[in-house]
Design a protein around this motif. Structure first.
Motif, PDB file in Angstrom:
ATOM      1  N   ILE A  19      44.410  49.356  30.629  1.00 54.32           N
ATOM      2  CA  ILE A  19      44.200  50.507  31.514  1.00 54.32           C
ATOM      3  C   ILE A  19      43.002  50.244  32.420  1.00 54.32           C
ATOM      4  O   ILE A  19      43.035  50.516  33.617  1.00 54.32           O
ATOM      5  CB  ILE A  19      43.970  51.793  30.692  1.00 54.32           C
ATOM      6  CG1 ILE A  19      45.271  52.214  30.017  1.00 54.32           C
ATOM      7  CG2 ILE A  19      43.435  52.917  31.570  1.00 54.32           C
ATOM      8  CD1 ILE A  19      45.105  53.313  28.991  1.00 54.32           C
ATOM      9  N   ASP A  20      41.938  49.679  31.846  1.00 50.67           N
ATOM     10  CA  ASP A  20      40.744  49.379  32.637  1.00 50.67           C
ATOM     11  C   ASP A  20      41.043  48.318  33.682  1.00 50.67           C
ATOM     12  O   ASP A  20      40.450  48.290  34.760  1.00 50.67           O
ATOM     13  CB  ASP A  20      39.618  48.882  31.724  1.00 50.67           C
ATOM     14  CG  ASP A  20      39.013  50.039  30.925  1.00 50.67           C
ATOM     15  OD1 ASP A  20      39.330  51.203  31.252  1.00 50.67           O
ATOM     16  OD2 ASP A  20      38.242  49.773  29.986  1.00 50.67           O
ATOM     17  N   GLU A  21      41.960  47.442  33.330  1.00 51.47           N
ATOM     18  CA  GLU A  21      42.307  46.310  34.180  1.00 51.47           C
ATOM     19  C   GLU A  21      43.189  46.734  35.348  1.00 51.47           C
ATOM     20  O   GLU A  21      43.058  46.236  36.459  1.00 51.47           O
ATOM     21  CB  GLU A  21      43.061  45.297  33.302  1.00 51.47           C
ATOM     22  CG  GLU A  21      42.904  43.856  33.656  1.00 51.47           C
ATOM     23  CD  GLU A  21      41.438  43.455  33.800  1.00 51.47           C
ATOM     24  OE1 GLU A  21      41.149  42.819  34.817  1.00 51.47           O
ATOM     25  OE2 GLU A  21      40.605  43.778  32.910  1.00 51.47           O
ATOM     26  N   SER A  22      44.106  47.671  35.076  1.00 46.53           N
ATOM     27  CA  SER A  22      45.176  47.936  36.043  1.00 46.53           C
ATOM     28  C   SER A  22      45.555  49.413  36.150  1.00 46.53           C
ATOM     29  O   SER A  22      46.138  49.983  35.233  1.00 46.53           O
ATOM     30  CB  SER A  22      46.407  47.121  35.625  1.00 46.53           C
ATOM     31  OG  SER A  22      47.588  47.747  36.064  1.00 46.53           O
ATOM     32  N   PRO A  23      45.217  50.029  37.282  1.00 47.38           N
ATOM     33  CA  PRO A  23      45.585  51.425  37.519  1.00 47.38           C
ATOM     34  C   PRO A  23      47.098  51.622  37.482  1.00 47.38           C
ATOM     35  O   PRO A  23      47.589  52.667  37.064  1.00 47.38           O
ATOM     36  CB  PRO A  23      45.069  51.703  38.925  1.00 47.38           C
ATOM     37  CG  PRO A  23      44.105  50.623  39.230  1.00 47.38           C
ATOM     38  CD  PRO A  23      44.506  49.439  38.420  1.00 47.38           C
ATOM     39  N   GLN A  24      47.804  50.607  37.874  1.00 48.73           N
ATOM     40  CA  GLN A  24      49.265  50.681  37.872  1.00 48.73           C
ATOM     41  C   GLN A  24      49.758  50.880  36.440  1.00 48.73           C
ATOM     42  O   GLN A  24      50.661  51.686  36.185  1.00 48.73           O
ATOM     43  CB  GLN A  24      49.823  49.376  38.464  1.00 48.73           C
ATOM     44  CG  GLN A  24      51.331  49.266  38.440  1.00 48.73           C
ATOM     45  CD  GLN A  24      51.781  47.836  38.109  1.00 48.73           C
ATOM     46  OE1 GLN A  24      50.969  46.967  37.805  1.00 48.73           O
ATOM     47  NE2 GLN A  24      53.090  47.614  38.169  1.00 48.73           N
ATOM     48  N   ARG A  41      48.619  65.901  44.239  1.00 49.26           N
ATOM     49  CA  ARG A  41      48.965  64.647  43.586  1.00 49.26           C
ATOM     50  C   ARG A  41      48.200  63.485  44.196  1.00 49.26           C
ATOM     51  O   ARG A  41      47.680  62.617  43.489  1.00 49.26           O
ATOM     52  CB  ARG A  41      50.470  64.396  43.720  1.00 49.26           C
ATOM     53  CG  ARG A  41      50.843  63.005  43.261  1.00 49.26           C
ATOM     54  CD  ARG A  41      52.304  62.885  42.903  1.00 49.26           C
ATOM     55  NE  ARG A  41      53.177  63.228  44.002  1.00 49.26           N
ATOM     56  CZ  ARG A  41      54.307  63.897  43.868  1.00 49.26           C
ATOM     57  NH1 ARG A  41      54.703  64.297  42.683  1.00 49.26           N
ATOM     58  NH2 ARG A  41      55.051  64.165  44.908  1.00 49.26           N
ATOM     59  N   ALA A  42      48.122  63.490  45.522  1.00 51.33           N
ATOM     60  CA  ALA A  42      47.449  62.378  46.216  1.00 51.33           C
ATOM     61  C   ALA A  42      46.025  62.198  45.689  1.00 51.33           C
ATOM     62  O   ALA A  42      45.597  61.080  45.395  1.00 51.33           O
ATOM     63  CB  ALA A  42      47.441  62.623  47.716  1.00 51.33           C
ATOM     64  N   ALA A  43      45.302  63.315  45.549  1.00 46.91           N
ATOM     65  CA  ALA A  43      43.918  63.232  45.090  1.00 46.91           C
ATOM     66  C   ALA A  43      43.845  62.671  43.675  1.00 46.91           C
ATOM     67  O   ALA A  43      42.997  61.836  43.367  1.00 46.91           O
ATOM     68  CB  ALA A  43      43.268  64.610  45.150  1.00 46.91           C
ATOM     69  N   ILE A  44      44.736  63.129  42.821  1.00 45.79           N
ATOM     70  CA  ILE A  44      44.739  62.651  41.433  1.00 45.79           C
ATOM     71  C   ILE A  44      45.054  61.156  41.385  1.00 45.79           C
ATOM     72  O   ILE A  44      44.347  60.373  40.743  1.00 45.79           O
ATOM     73  CB  ILE A  44      45.780  63.424  40.598  1.00 45.79           C
ATOM     74  CG1 ILE A  44      45.441  64.908  40.548  1.00 45.79           C
ATOM     75  CG2 ILE A  44      45.876  62.831  39.196  1.00 45.79           C
ATOM     76  CD1 ILE A  44      44.270  65.268  39.681  1.00 45.79           C
ATOM     77  N   PHE A  45      46.097  60.769  42.099  1.00 46.95           N
ATOM     78  CA  PHE A  45      46.495  59.364  42.072  1.00 46.95           C
ATOM     79  C   PHE A  45      45.397  58.474  42.634  1.00 46.95           C
ATOM     80  O   PHE A  45      45.118  57.396  42.103  1.00 46.95           O
ATOM     81  CB  PHE A  45      47.813  59.171  42.836  1.00 46.95           C
ATOM     82  CG  PHE A  45      49.025  59.409  41.992  1.00 46.95           C
ATOM     83  CD1 PHE A  45      49.137  60.581  41.251  1.00 46.95           C
ATOM     84  CD2 PHE A  45      50.040  58.475  41.895  1.00 46.95           C
ATOM     85  CE1 PHE A  45      50.249  60.819  40.445  1.00 46.95           C
ATOM     86  CE2 PHE A  45      51.162  58.701  41.087  1.00 46.95           C
ATOM     87  CZ  PHE A  45      51.260  59.872  40.374  1.00 46.95           C
ATOM     88  N   ALA A  46      44.774  58.938  43.692  1.00 44.46           N
ATOM     89  CA  ALA A  46      43.687  58.152  44.287  1.00 44.46           C
ATOM     90  C   ALA A  46      42.572  57.965  43.278  1.00 44.46           C
ATOM     91  O   ALA A  46      42.018  56.868  43.128  1.00 44.46           O
ATOM     92  CB  ALA A  46      43.169  58.848  45.546  1.00 44.46           C
ATOM     93  N   GLU A  47      42.260  59.011  42.554  1.00 47.00           N
ATOM     94  CA  GLU A  47      41.158  58.934  41.608  1.00 47.00           C
ATOM     95  C   GLU A  47      41.507  58.058  40.404  1.00 47.00           C
ATOM     96  O   GLU A  47      40.637  57.397  39.832  1.00 47.00           O
ATOM     97  CB  GLU A  47      40.757  60.339  41.161  1.00 47.00           C
ATOM     98  CG  GLU A  47      39.344  60.447  40.635  1.00 47.00           C
ATOM     99  CD  GLU A  47      38.307  59.835  41.577  1.00 47.00           C
ATOM    100  OE1 GLU A  47      38.488  59.918  42.813  1.00 47.00           O
ATOM    101  OE2 GLU A  47      37.341  59.234  41.064  1.00 47.00           O
ATOM    102  N   ILE A  48      42.773  58.049  40.046  1.00 44.15           N
ATOM    103  CA  ILE A  48      43.206  57.152  38.963  1.00 44.15           C
ATOM    104  C   ILE A  48      42.987  55.697  39.389  1.00 44.15           C
ATOM    105  O   ILE A  48      42.498  54.879  38.615  1.00 44.15           O
ATOM    106  CB  ILE A  48      44.687  57.386  38.616  1.00 44.15           C
ATOM    107  CG1 ILE A  48      44.848  58.728  37.921  1.00 44.15           C
ATOM    108  CG2 ILE A  48      45.219  56.254  37.726  1.00 44.15           C
ATOM    109  CD1 ILE A  48      46.287  59.163  37.759  1.00 44.15           C
TER     110      ILE A  48
END
Lengths: 230, 230
Positions: A120-125, B113-120
């Motif tokens: 998870i730390d390595e890859s947001p995907q 969603r955009a904000a959440i995904f960006a932050e992830i």
DNA sequence: ATAAGGCCGTGCATTAAGTCACGGCCGGAT
DNA sequence: ATCCGGCCGTGACTTAATGCACGGCCTTAT
């Protein structure tokens, strides 16, 4: 740790949750994976055990069930090849809430928490993939709550029988398949007693909607079964 | 987009899911947040609507319920200040499965969603926070399934009344509190008819276990209530 | 074959919960 | 104050589902 990391990553690659990962990612996960071969009847873990990773089924069948002190049980899910379980409890660092029992000889991959967290730390995907997986599970679970709380026993059975029937147009179509597990297990999954489940199948059969022979079920007329009303 | 991004980030900071985020992260999320003030009775969304973000309650009360075509409903959750909902469906890009109705005048924060995904993508720590949040929800939902499928109505009520009582030693302790919502709503949450719920409270009261005055409930003897058997 | 055990169907009695109907109470609006 | 409407309690009855008991059947191993 693994006896044969190569085969572990091969299995991982074929799991829906880990699909679309690149080889390097798979390699790293495989390094934190243990292969568990277990015959039918094996208890993988019991309610209350400590959870330190997640599980995925390569082949075989695993039953997840809630248990009561007085021996009762309610089957929550039947996990087949490609399915996974135990993620939620791994993220929470809590003890297992359900008991997992192997129903058909299985190969279960056990991926350690450390490996998952590192990835998870390595890859947001990868993180998004896990999020989607948990969301999916949550969604299905709410479906179960809906079935439990506002549908009758027969409606739940009908819903199950039609679970993967395309919502196709009119005209009597026939579909035949085998139940993946013993009727008793399925009954519990649908929150019915064995007796009640048996009677429901009988009633649907004598209404000419299905035909039951052992574990094989033939749906005689999909639209008519879908239109079933109390 | 927001009229006052500063106050949005102030509210966000006080939500359990977003706690422990650093100011920069909060700022970014706040930029994708809309404040929604809604009086009791407002429908925030209905089952089937498109989901493009998640919701968090700053103050007030929101009811999440499953609905049937014929007007029936089953309350799935009552969300109070600090609670959030709609994450799962946001990650799946699916339509809402439940209907959200404001019960008490509320301020609801809507995070895109955009904000959440960006932050992830920006922060694995945030991703883990979201994973923990979803896991938590899943865990509670399995608890509901358990209550629904292997407990009686009375057991569910007892479980609810004791939900936040410390599992303390012997000796009759008394606790008093007010129900957070109308009894009819609570009944549905516990999967009971209003009538059945009413009778259960009556029975517990005449067994000397609780005292009910309007919405106030006094548990006369916590250990004895906990030890209740059919 | 045959024995043994798990799984399954079914009749009958029972029960937990739901439904319907009515009346009271309480709180907010006029 | 008074009226109104939503919320709640309760009695009588119905119903969906359970529990128990038993017997058959179909594997699987000997």
């Amino acid at each position: 740790m693994p006896a044969s990391p190569i085969s572990a990553s091969d299995f991982l690659r074929n799991l829906p949750i880990f699909r679309e990962l690149d080889p390097a990612q798979l390699e790293r996960l495989a390094a934190g994976t243990r292969e568990v071969r277990a015959p039918a009847g094996t208890i993988l873990f019991r309610r209350g055990d400590l959870a330190t990773g997640m599980h995925a089924v390569a082949y075989g069948q695993v039953k997840l069930a809630l248990t009561t002190p007085d021996g009762g049980e309610k089957v929550v899910e039947i996990v087949g090849p490609g399915g996974s379980f135990g993620e939620a409890v791994m993220f929470l660092e809590k003890p297992y809430y359900v008991t997992a029992e192997v129903l058909a000889d299985a190969l279960v991959l056990y991926v350690s928490r450390a490996a998952i967290f590192a990835e998870i730390d390595e890859s947001p995907q990868f993180a998004r993939r896990m999020l989607a997986g948990l969301s999916m599970r949550l969604h299905r679970l709410i479906g179960d709550v809906e079935a439990l709380s506002l549908k009758s026993g027969t409606e739940r059975v009908v819903g199950y029988l039609l679970r993967d029937c395309p919502d196709s147009g009119p005209g009597a179509q026939t579909i035949e398949f085998r139940l993946p597990v013993a009727k008793g297990v399925l009954a519990s999954r649908l929150n019915l007693t064995r007796e009640h489940f048996s009677r429901i199948l009988h009633d649907l059969a004598s209404a000419g909607l299905i035909r039951v022979v052992g574990r094989s079920i033939r749906i005689i007329d999909v639209p008519r079964l879908r239109a079933w009303r109390p």
